[in-house]
Design an enzyme around this catalytic site. Structure first.
Site, short mmCIF file in Angstrom:
data_model
loop_
_atom_site.label_atom_id
_atom_site.label_comp_id
_atom_site.label_asym_id
_atom_site.label_seq_id
_atom_site.Cartn_x
_atom_site.Cartn_y
_atom_site.Cartn_z
N SER A 144 -28.75 -44.69 39.06
CA SER A 144 -27.87 -43.75 39.77
C SER A 144 -26.44 -44.26 39.99
O SER A 144 -25.59 -43.50 40.44
CB SER A 144 -28.48 -43.36 41.11
OG SER A 144 -29.58 -42.53 40.88
N TYR A 165 -28.20 -41.93 49.70
CA TYR A 165 -29.15 -40.85 50.05
C TYR A 165 -29.40 -40.80 51.55
O TYR A 165 -28.46 -40.87 52.33
CB TYR A 165 -30.47 -41.02 49.26
CG TYR A 165 -30.23 -41.43 47.84
CD1 TYR A 165 -29.55 -40.56 46.97
CD2 TYR A 165 -30.59 -42.67 47.36
CE1 TYR A 165 -29.27 -40.94 45.67
CE2 TYR A 165 -30.33 -43.06 46.04
CZ TYR A 165 -29.67 -42.18 45.23
OH TYR A 165 -29.40 -42.55 43.95
N VAL A 194 -31.90 -47.01 41.31
CA VAL A 194 -33.28 -47.51 41.44
C VAL A 194 -33.59 -48.69 40.52
O VAL A 194 -34.66 -49.26 40.58
CB VAL A 194 -34.36 -46.41 41.26
CG1 VAL A 194 -34.36 -45.43 42.42
CG2 VAL A 194 -34.24 -45.72 39.93
N TYR A 252 -28.76 -36.63 31.22
CA TYR A 252 -28.76 -37.30 32.53
C TYR A 252 -29.53 -38.63 32.44
O TYR A 252 -29.05 -39.67 32.89
CB TYR A 252 -29.39 -36.34 33.56
CG TYR A 252 -29.82 -36.99 34.85
CD1 TYR A 252 -28.90 -37.35 35.83
CD2 TYR A 252 -31.17 -37.23 35.10
CE1 TYR A 252 -29.31 -37.94 37.02
CE2 TYR A 252 -31.60 -37.81 36.29
CZ TYR A 252 -30.66 -38.17 37.24
OH TYR A 252 -31.06 -38.76 38.42
N LYS A 271 -23.92 -42.19 38.36
CA LYS A 271 -23.47 -40.92 38.95
C LYS A 271 -22.03 -41.01 39.47
O LYS A 271 -21.34 -39.99 39.56
CB LYS A 271 -24.42 -40.51 40.09
CG LYS A 271 -25.85 -40.23 39.62
CD LYS A 271 -26.79 -40.05 40.81
CE LYS A 271 -28.23 -39.81 40.37
NZ LYS A 271 -29.17 -39.78 41.51
N1 GLN Z 1 -32.99 -41.78 36.77
C1 GLN Z 1 -33.42 -41.89 38.13
C2 GLN Z 1 -34.11 -40.60 38.56
O1 GLN Z 1 -33.71 -39.57 38.13
C3 GLN Z 1 -32.25 -42.18 39.01
C4 GLN Z 1 -32.60 -42.26 40.47
C5 GLN Z 1 -31.86 -43.31 41.24
O2 GLN Z 1 -31.37 -44.29 40.71
N2 GLN Z 1 -31.86 -43.14 42.55
O3 GLN Z 1 -35.06 -40.60 39.28
#
Ligand code: GLN
Length: 307
Positions: A63, A243, A261, A191, A66
């Protein structure tokens, strides 16, 4: 300030926390990563780098990507982007479906999964195809990291394609509300491809410099976004980057930051440096447990934060 000595103190003090938590096993390709790893790096505006631990070991940025897609989408769409994705903290887990139903398919912010999937959709429309969008995202990341060898890991993308039921559900829900333009599988695949980009803590700390310097790379002097857009990306990182633990991260660390993650966390110290920490085991909200603690130690020891 003796940054190297501070990083080394952190590496010592962080030892009891390394491995606490759980690696992201919902993505099978990430489940095998050794949880007992820790690396941290920072890059100053003149390119000077300090690091400790396994700061040159590549990991899945997940993430953290992002931040880069949000940057590209803001550059492409400007304020129009906020018609399809908001900028409020969600107070919900990163992969939650509930709020998206209540709020008629408009994700709260670009850092929860729904928001990032929506931003990826916007980039596919802007660049003309999924392949072109993936290429442009990778090219942008290579440019800000000043590293032309960065790649996306196909095995991690495949693993998410096979197991990413929730992400597909989020895309379907947005599509049902008319808030997704392209084919669902194309959007989630694109994505996953940017989530599967592999980098190390040194490169990621370098890549943060444009956000610490009002949208312009302090080394190449290239402007990627306007100062106002850089301010807003940092604001959204502070309020939404972790988050439902974003408030806690602001409370303990006091910097704009974004987690993934894969166990990485990037942070921005305005007008000063980019920082990245990596340790794969995650807390309950999906953020690196030792990484968050290390950043807290860093801002406490240096006395640097945005507050
Ligand atoms: N690719 C992961 C997902 O879609 C990214 C989530 C994350 O890093 N929080 O679940």
């Amino acid at each position: 300030m003796d940054y190297q000595a501070i990083l080394e103190e952190i590496a010592t003090e962080i030892k009891p926390y390394i491995g606490q938590g759980k690696v992201a096993d919902y993505i099978p390709a990430l489940a095998e990563v050794d949880a007992q790893q820790f690396g941290m790096a920072l890059t100053l505006f003149d390119g000077t780098q300090y690091s400790v631990g396994v700061a040159d070991t590549p990991f899945s940025i997940q993430s953290i990507s992002k931040v880069f897609t949000f940057t590209l989408a803001l550059d492409a769409y400007g304020f129009e982007l906020y018609k399809r994705v908001g900028r409020e903290p969600s107070g919900n887990p990163f992969n939650s479906l509930v709020q998206l139903e209540y709020e008629q398919g408009v994700p709260r912010n670009p850092f929860i999964n729904a928001g990032a999937i929506n931003v990826t959709d916007a980039l596919i429309s802007h660049f003309g195809s999924p392949a072109k969008a993936s290429k442009e995202i990778l090219a942008f990341i290579r440019m800000i990291a000043d590293n032309g060898t960065i790649e996306s890991d196909k095995e991690v993308t495949e693993s998410e394609m096979l197991h990413g039921y929730r992400n597909r559900a989020l895309a379907n829900l947005m599509k049902s509300f008319g808030n997704l333009d392209n084919d669902i599988l194309d959007v989630v695949q694109t994505y996953f491809e940017h989530c599967a980009i592999v980098m190390n803590a040194q490169s990621l700390s370098r890549a943060m410099l444009y956000l610490a310097n009002h949208g312009t790379d302090p080394i190449s002097q290239q402007q990627f976004i306007t100062p106002q857009q850089a301010k807003r990306i940092n604001a959204v990182m502070l309020t939404c980057g972790h988050y439902d633990a974003s408030g806690d991260f602001a409370f303990h660390v006091g910097l704009p930051g974004k987690s993934g993650v894969g166990g990485g966390i990037v942070a921005v110290i305005p007008k000063t440096m980019g920082v990245c920490v990596w340790s794969p085991a995650l807390n309950a909200q999906g953020n690196s447990l030792a990484g968050t603690k290390a950043l807290e130690l860093f801002t406490n020891k240096t006395g640097i934060s945005i507050f």
